[in-house]
Design a protein around this motif. Structure first.
Motif, short mmCIF file in Angstrom:
data_model
loop_
_atom_site.label_atom_id
_atom_site.label_comp_id
_atom_site.label_asym_id
_atom_site.label_seq_id
_atom_site.Cartn_x
_atom_site.Cartn_y
_atom_site.Cartn_z
N MET A 94 7.00 64.21 12.75
CA MET A 94 7.62 62.90 12.91
C MET A 94 6.52 61.84 12.78
N PRO A 95 6.86 60.66 12.23
CA PRO A 95 5.85 59.60 12.13
C PRO A 95 5.34 59.17 13.50
N LYS A 96 4.08 58.82 13.54
CA LYS A 96 3.44 58.29 14.76
C LYS A 96 2.81 56.95 14.41
N SER A 97 3.63 56.07 13.90
CA SER A 97 3.15 54.80 13.36
C SER A 97 2.84 53.76 14.41
N TRP A 98 3.22 53.99 15.67
CA TRP A 98 3.00 52.98 16.71
C TRP A 98 1.53 52.69 16.94
N TYR A 99 0.64 53.55 16.47
CA TYR A 99 -0.80 53.30 16.62
C TYR A 99 -1.29 52.19 15.68
N PHE A 100 -0.51 51.91 14.63
CA PHE A 100 -0.99 51.07 13.53
C PHE A 100 -0.12 49.83 13.32
N SER A 101 -0.75 48.76 12.84
CA SER A 101 -0.05 47.50 12.56
C SER A 101 0.68 47.58 11.23
N GLN A 102 1.80 46.90 11.18
CA GLN A 102 2.55 46.79 9.93
C GLN A 102 1.78 45.88 8.97
N GLN A 103 1.78 46.22 7.69
CA GLN A 103 1.09 45.43 6.67
C GLN A 103 2.04 44.38 6.09
N PRO A 104 1.50 43.25 5.63
CA PRO A 104 2.36 42.20 5.08
C PRO A 104 3.05 42.60 3.78
N LYS A 105 2.43 43.49 2.98
CA LYS A 105 3.02 43.94 1.73
C LYS A 105 3.26 45.44 1.81
N LEU A 106 4.44 45.88 1.33
CA LEU A 106 4.74 47.31 1.31
C LEU A 106 3.94 47.98 0.21
N TYR A 107 3.25 49.04 0.56
CA TYR A 107 2.44 49.80 -0.38
C TYR A 107 3.15 51.12 -0.66
N ARG A 108 3.22 51.51 -1.90
CA ARG A 108 3.82 52.79 -2.30
C ARG A 108 2.69 53.77 -2.61
N PRO A 109 2.34 54.61 -1.63
CA PRO A 109 1.20 55.53 -1.83
C PRO A 109 1.54 56.66 -2.79
N LYS A 110 0.49 57.26 -3.31
CA LYS A 110 0.60 58.46 -4.14
C LYS A 110 -0.23 59.56 -3.46
N VAL A 111 0.10 60.80 -3.77
CA VAL A 111 -0.66 61.92 -3.22
C VAL A 111 -2.13 61.77 -3.62
N ALA A 112 -2.99 61.98 -2.67
CA ALA A 112 -4.46 61.92 -2.78
C ALA A 112 -5.02 60.51 -2.71
N ASP A 113 -4.17 59.49 -2.52
CA ASP A 113 -4.69 58.13 -2.33
C ASP A 113 -5.52 58.07 -1.06
N ILE A 114 -6.62 57.34 -1.12
CA ILE A 114 -7.38 57.00 0.07
C ILE A 114 -6.85 55.64 0.51
N VAL A 115 -6.35 55.58 1.73
CA VAL A 115 -5.73 54.36 2.25
C VAL A 115 -6.36 53.99 3.58
N GLU A 116 -6.01 52.81 4.04
CA GLU A 116 -6.46 52.42 5.38
C GLU A 116 -5.29 51.88 6.16
N VAL A 117 -5.43 51.98 7.47
CA VAL A 117 -4.49 51.41 8.42
C VAL A 117 -5.30 50.59 9.41
N ASN A 118 -4.64 49.65 10.09
CA ASN A 118 -5.29 48.85 11.12
C ASN A 118 -4.73 49.26 12.47
N LEU A 119 -5.63 49.53 13.42
CA LEU A 119 -5.18 49.90 14.76
C LEU A 119 -4.45 48.74 15.41
N GLN A 120 -3.35 49.06 16.08
CA GLN A 120 -2.53 48.08 16.78
C GLN A 120 -3.35 47.33 17.84
N GLU A 121 -4.20 48.06 18.57
CA GLU A 121 -4.94 47.49 19.70
C GLU A 121 -5.97 46.43 19.30
N ASP A 122 -6.81 46.76 18.30
CA ASP A 122 -7.93 45.86 18.03
C ASP A 122 -8.13 45.54 16.55
#
Length: 187
Positions: A94-122
């Motif tokens: 199940m997704p555990k997205s609550w750790y991360f902030s929502q991004q302003p633009k929706l990104y459509r990832p592909k397999v093997a993409d290196i991506v980043e997320v921003n922590l909700q806290e800081d």
């Protein structure tokens, strides 16, 4: 890029009950132990089976993506092999997205993409590798040494499913400043 660690038709997967882990035998002298406990793995892995052509294709795809990261060659190999295991042999999560902030633009990832997320806290940026893409959420593995979010520590290669609206393409300066890990062979 010179790759000295290439899959062969001699590689094989097997489950080792002593380590309670899926293993990849690369040669009689070299074993790789995946980082996921048996309770996270699908029942099909509790035996022995060959490293397939599909596995080899995935290995190169994931390994090549690792070139964006400031990792040693052995870390890139480890990340690529754990990515294969996560993509093919982990039970659904199940997704555990609550750790991360929502991004302003929706990104459509592909397999093997290196991506980043921003922590909700800081707002700290965290590097991930996408191993399986879904319509709304993608299975990723941690592509840096570790990070802590909401008092939980996540470690290198750990799997986490994240809503796609939390992901964004990596900024190359983040990839170049990843921490180095010390890896040890078990055999």
């Amino acid at each position: 890029m010179k790759m000295t660690f290439r899959p062969t038709d001699c590689w094989r997967w097997y489950f080792d009950s002593e380590y309670d882990s899926l293993m990849l035998e690369v040669s009689p002298e070299m074993l790789f132990r995946c980082c996921y406990p048996s309770k996270m793995l699908v029942p099909d892995v509790f035996g022995e089976f060959p490293f397939s052509v599909s596995d080899a294709t995935s290995y190169y795809q994931f390994y090549n993506s690792c070139q964006l990261l400031n990792l040693t060659d052995s870390q890139k190999i480890e990340l690529a092999i754990n990515a294969i295991v996560a993509a093919n042999f982990l039970k659904p999560q199940m997704p555990k997205s609550w750790y991360f902030s929502q991004q302003p633009k929706l990104y459509r990832p592909k397999v093997a993409d290196i991506v980043e997320v921003n922590l909700q806290e800081d707002g700290q940026k965290v590097c991930l590798m996408v191993v399986e893409v879904g319509e709304n959420a993608s299975l990723c593995i941690i592509a840096q040494a570790s990070f802590t979010a909401m008092s939980k520590t996540f470690v290198f290669s750990e799997a986490i499913k994240v809503m796609n609206d939390r992901l964004k393409p990596i900024e190359h300066n983040i990839a170049r400043h990843s921490e180095h890990l010390k890896l040890e062979a078990i055999s």
